[in-house]
Design a protein around this motif. Structure first.
Motif, PDB file in Angstrom:
ATOM      1  N   GLY A 173       0.827  -1.205   0.000  1.00  0.00           N
ATOM      2  CA  GLY A 173       0.000   0.000   0.000  1.00  0.00           C
ATOM      3  C   GLY A 173       0.859   1.252   0.000  1.00  0.00           C
ATOM      4  N   ILE A 174       0.311   2.318   0.525  1.00  0.00           N
ATOM      5  CA  ILE A 174       1.044   3.583   0.622  1.00  0.00           C
ATOM      6  C   ILE A 174       2.024   3.478   1.783  1.00  0.00           C
ATOM      7  N   VAL A 175       3.279   3.749   1.524  1.00  0.00           N
ATOM      8  CA  VAL A 175       4.303   3.645   2.560  1.00  0.00           C
ATOM      9  C   VAL A 175       4.156   4.816   3.528  1.00  0.00           C
ATOM     10  N   THR A 176       4.022   4.457   4.808  1.00  0.00           N
ATOM     11  CA  THR A 176       3.900   5.476   5.848  1.00  0.00           C
ATOM     12  C   THR A 176       5.212   5.702   6.585  1.00  0.00           C
ATOM     13  N   ARG A 177       6.064   4.682   6.582  1.00  0.00           N
ATOM     14  CA  ARG A 177       7.360   4.780   7.256  1.00  0.00           C
ATOM     15  C   ARG A 177       8.328   3.797   6.603  1.00  0.00           C
ATOM     16  N   ALA A 178       9.525   4.270   6.326  1.00  0.00           N
ATOM     17  CA  ALA A 178      10.573   3.391   5.801  1.00  0.00           C
ATOM     18  C   ALA A 178      11.879   3.728   6.478  1.00  0.00           C
ATOM     19  N   GLU A 179      12.648   2.700   6.782  1.00  0.00           N
ATOM     20  CA  GLU A 179      13.973   2.852   7.357  1.00  0.00           C
ATOM     21  C   GLU A 179      14.929   2.018   6.519  1.00  0.00           C
ATOM     22  N   VAL A 180      15.968   2.649   6.016  1.00  0.00           N
ATOM     23  CA  VAL A 180      16.951   1.936   5.198  1.00  0.00           C
ATOM     24  C   VAL A 180      18.350   2.167   5.763  1.00  0.00           C
ATOM     25  N   HIS A 181      19.242   1.252   5.419  1.00  0.00           N
ATOM     26  CA  HIS A 181      20.642   1.437   5.783  1.00  0.00           C
ATOM     27  C   HIS A 181      21.519   1.010   4.620  1.00  0.00           C
ATOM     28  N   SER A 200      17.225   3.729  -2.355  1.00  0.00           N
ATOM     29  CA  SER A 200      16.217   2.771  -1.873  1.00  0.00           C
ATOM     30  C   SER A 200      15.086   3.503  -1.167  1.00  0.00           C
ATOM     31  N   LEU A 201      15.454   4.456  -0.321  1.00  0.00           N
ATOM     32  CA  LEU A 201      14.453   5.206   0.439  1.00  0.00           C
ATOM     33  C   LEU A 201      13.505   5.949  -0.496  1.00  0.00           C
ATOM     34  N   PHE A 202      14.043   6.662  -1.468  1.00  0.00           N
ATOM     35  CA  PHE A 202      13.192   7.428  -2.374  1.00  0.00           C
ATOM     36  C   PHE A 202      12.422   6.531  -3.345  1.00  0.00           C
ATOM     37  N   THR A 203      12.930   5.354  -3.612  1.00  0.00           N
ATOM     38  CA  THR A 203      12.179   4.423  -4.454  1.00  0.00           C
ATOM     39  C   THR A 203      10.874   4.048  -3.772  1.00  0.00           C
ATOM     40  N   VAL A 204      10.915   3.764  -2.480  1.00  0.00           N
ATOM     41  CA  VAL A 204       9.701   3.334  -1.788  1.00  0.00           C
ATOM     42  C   VAL A 204       8.863   4.500  -1.279  1.00  0.00           C
ATOM     43  N   LYS A 231       5.126  14.537   2.671  1.00  0.00           N
ATOM     44  CA  LYS A 231       3.743  15.018   2.718  1.00  0.00           C
ATOM     45  C   LYS A 231       2.878  13.986   3.425  1.00  0.00           C
ATOM     46  N   GLY A 232       1.922  14.474   4.196  1.00  0.00           N
ATOM     47  CA  GLY A 232       1.019  13.580   4.910  1.00  0.00           C
ATOM     48  C   GLY A 232       1.617  13.001   6.180  1.00  0.00           C
ATOM     49  N   GLY A 233       2.780  13.515   6.611  1.00  0.00           N
ATOM     50  CA  GLY A 233       3.381  13.034   7.847  1.00  0.00           C
ATOM     51  C   GLY A 233       4.112  11.699   7.719  1.00  0.00           C
ATOM     52  N   ARG A 234       4.358  11.252   6.504  1.00  0.00           N
ATOM     53  CA  ARG A 234       5.089  10.002   6.307  1.00  0.00           C
ATOM     54  C   ARG A 234       6.564  10.225   6.643  1.00  0.00           C
ATOM     55  N   THR A 235       7.239   9.186   7.123  1.00  0.00           N
ATOM     56  CA  THR A 235       8.618   9.313   7.593  1.00  0.00           C
ATOM     57  C   THR A 235       9.538   8.364   6.843  1.00  0.00           C
ATOM     58  N   GLY A 236      10.672   8.895   6.412  1.00  0.00           N
ATOM     59  CA  GLY A 236      11.704   8.078   5.778  1.00  0.00           C
ATOM     60  C   GLY A 236      13.031   8.326   6.464  1.00  0.00           C
ATOM     61  N   ILE A 237      13.717   7.239   6.814  1.00  0.00           N
ATOM     62  CA  ILE A 237      14.959   7.350   7.572  1.00  0.00           C
ATOM     63  C   ILE A 237      16.078   6.616   6.848  1.00  0.00           C
ATOM     64  N   GLU A 255      23.446   5.144   8.241  1.00  0.00           N
ATOM     65  CA  GLU A 255      24.704   4.534   7.834  1.00  0.00           C
ATOM     66  C   GLU A 255      24.816   3.174   8.513  1.00  0.00           C
ATOM     67  N   GLY A 256      25.175   2.151   7.746  1.00  0.00           N
ATOM     68  CA  GLY A 256      25.306   0.822   8.325  1.00  0.00           C
ATOM     69  C   GLY A 256      26.057  -0.112   7.403  1.00  0.00           C
ATOM     70  N   LYS A 257      26.154  -1.343   7.809  1.00  0.00           N
ATOM     71  CA  LYS A 257      26.819  -2.362   6.996  1.00  0.00           C
ATOM     72  C   LYS A 257      25.808  -2.989   6.056  1.00  0.00           C
ATOM     73  N   GLY A 258      26.201  -3.200   4.818  1.00  0.00           N
ATOM     74  CA  GLY A 258      25.320  -3.841   3.854  1.00  0.00           C
ATOM     75  C   GLY A 258      24.143  -2.950   3.483  1.00  0.00           C
ATOM     76  N   TYR A 259      23.228  -3.536   2.746  1.00  0.00           N
ATOM     77  CA  TYR A 259      22.059  -2.815   2.247  1.00  0.00           C
ATOM     78  C   TYR A 259      20.808  -3.493   2.765  1.00  0.00           C
ATOM     79  N   GLY A 260      19.857  -2.702   3.256  1.00  0.00           N
ATOM     80  CA  GLY A 260      18.615  -3.296   3.736  1.00  0.00           C
ATOM     81  C   GLY A 260      17.735  -2.278   4.411  1.00  0.00           C
ATOM     82  N   GLY A 261      16.697  -2.791   5.037  1.00  0.00           N
ATOM     83  CA  GLY A 261      15.766  -1.943   5.747  1.00  0.00           C
ATOM     84  C   GLY A 261      14.381  -2.541   5.764  1.00  0.00           C
ATOM     85  N   SER A 262      13.422  -1.732   6.173  1.00  0.00           N
ATOM     86  CA  SER A 262      12.032  -2.185   6.226  1.00  0.00           C
ATOM     87  C   SER A 262      11.109  -1.009   5.962  1.00  0.00           C
ATOM     88  N   ALA A 263       9.906  -1.346   5.534  1.00  0.00           N
ATOM     89  CA  ALA A 263       8.896  -0.316   5.281  1.00  0.00           C
ATOM     90  C   ALA A 263       7.554  -0.789   5.805  1.00  0.00           C
TER      91      ALA A 263
END
Length: 188
Positions: free
Chosen positions: A68-76, A98-102, A127-133, A136-144
């Protein structure tokens, strides 16, 4: 991988009217990113820039609505810095892609912090109070998290999916990533 000469390198390609893909980092400053897009638009030349992480399967699934519409995403991602490039331009651009893709366009504010262990953390509010974070970390990943569930983001699936998109643009002239989204990414 040095963004600083990319304005100088892109002008003859744009002047020749040829479609142009610019690998990361697109340029050595936000002003140069904007100049390249504006110059290409003025000349009617299709152009885009992207990290290969944009085309990872998990990122593309979420981009196309799997949660659906992503309300929060955290990537590293890794985020080594270079003195001749602004902050995340050099290597953090991968995680930011990755963050801007989602999340898409619409980032309205940004706060950059350094954690107690010296790692970079950037929090954006969309917009709409959605949060993207980005962290810096090891490797590539995250969650949404989205309006229909949640899922992993940020996986690296190789360079081939990006090359396919670049070739499509060369063949069709259709740009796969909106310039405004890329400008917002570099502003982030």
């Amino acid at each position: 991988v040095d963004g600083r000469p990319k304005v100088r390198q892109s002008i003859p390609v744009i002047d020749a009217g040829l479609p142009l893909f610019i690998d990361k980092p697109m340029a050595g400053s936000l002003a140069d990113v904007i100049f390249i897009f504006d110059y290409a638009k003025k000349k009617g030349v299709p152009i885009f820039s992207s990290s290969s992480l944009r085309y990872g399967k998990t990122n593309q699934a979420i981009r196309h609505g799997s949660i659906g519409i992503v309300t929060r995403a955290e990537v590293h991602s890794p985020c080594s810095l270079e003195v001749h490039h602004p902050d995340l331009f050099w290597y953090g651009v991968h995680g930011c892609e990755s963050l801007f893709t989602v999340m898409g366009k619409g980032c309205e504010s940004v706060v950059r912090k350094t954690s107690d262990d010296g790692k970079i953390e950037v929090v954006g509010t969309w917009k709409g109070g959605r949060t993207g974070i980005f962290r810096e970390g090891k490797g590539y990943g995250g969650s949404a998290k989205g309006t229909k569930g949640e899922g992993p983001v940020g996986d690296y699936d190789g360079y081939a999916p990006l090359v396919i998109e670049a070739v499509k643009m060369f063949q069709t002239g259709k740009v796969p990533v909106d310039s405004q989204e890329t400008i917002e990414l570099f502003a982030f």
